[in-house]
Design a protein around this motif. Structure first.
Motif, mmCIF file in Angstrom:
data_model
loop_
_atom_site.group_PDB
_atom_site.id
_atom_site.type_symbol
_atom_site.label_atom_id
_atom_site.label_comp_id
_atom_site.label_asym_id
_atom_site.label_seq_id
_atom_site.Cartn_x
_atom_site.Cartn_y
_atom_site.Cartn_z
ATOM 1 N N TRP A 3 0.832 -1.210 0.000
ATOM 2 C CA TRP A 3 0.000 0.000 0.000
ATOM 3 C C TRP A 3 0.868 1.263 0.000
ATOM 4 N N LEU A 54 -1.078 -7.294 -4.224
ATOM 5 C CA LEU A 54 -2.383 -6.769 -4.610
ATOM 6 C C LEU A 54 -2.851 -7.351 -5.940
ATOM 7 N N ALA A 59 -5.291 -2.929 -7.857
ATOM 8 C CA ALA A 59 -4.143 -2.012 -7.827
ATOM 9 C C ALA A 59 -4.231 -0.996 -8.948
ATOM 10 N N ASN A 102 -12.135 -2.743 -4.527
ATOM 11 C CA ASN A 102 -11.340 -3.105 -3.359
ATOM 12 C C ASN A 102 -12.119 -4.043 -2.436
#
Length: 107
Positions: A3, A54, A59, A102
């Protein structure tokens, strides 16, 4: 860690895109170097994020969506571009789409 790298990828993409406007069609050498370095760094960081953990769709959606929203706001705040209610609605739809992707992710 993924992240943090994604946030850095977004920041360098936004920097490069802002510099693209300032480069005057890539005719100003200094800003052109910032554009090239920014995009190269951003794609390198994004590739690293994808390697770490991810999902690609999540992403990329976050990277492109956050970058698009930030550029629209920077254009309005610093480059004399208009920010209409329709543009704000579009930005909110982008953010909503990123949130849904997400939440639907595999992690």
């Amino acid at each position: 860690m993924a992240w943090i790298l994604l946030a850095l990828a977004i920041a360098t993409e936004v920097l490069a895109t802002s510099a693209l406007k300032l480069s005057n069609g890539l005719t100003h050498l200094g800003w052109t170097i910032v554009v090239a370095a920014g995009y190269l760094t951003s794609f390198t960081l994004l590739a690293r994020v994808l390697k770490l953990q991810l999902d690609m769709g999540t992403a990329y959606a976050i990277w492109s969506g956050a970058g698009t929203a930030a550029i629209a706001l920077i254009g309005a705040a610093f480059m004399g571009e208009t920010l209409t209610a329709l543009k704000i609605g579009g930005i909110l739809l982008i953010i909503g789409g990123v949130i849904v992707l997400n939440l639907a992710g595999g992690h």
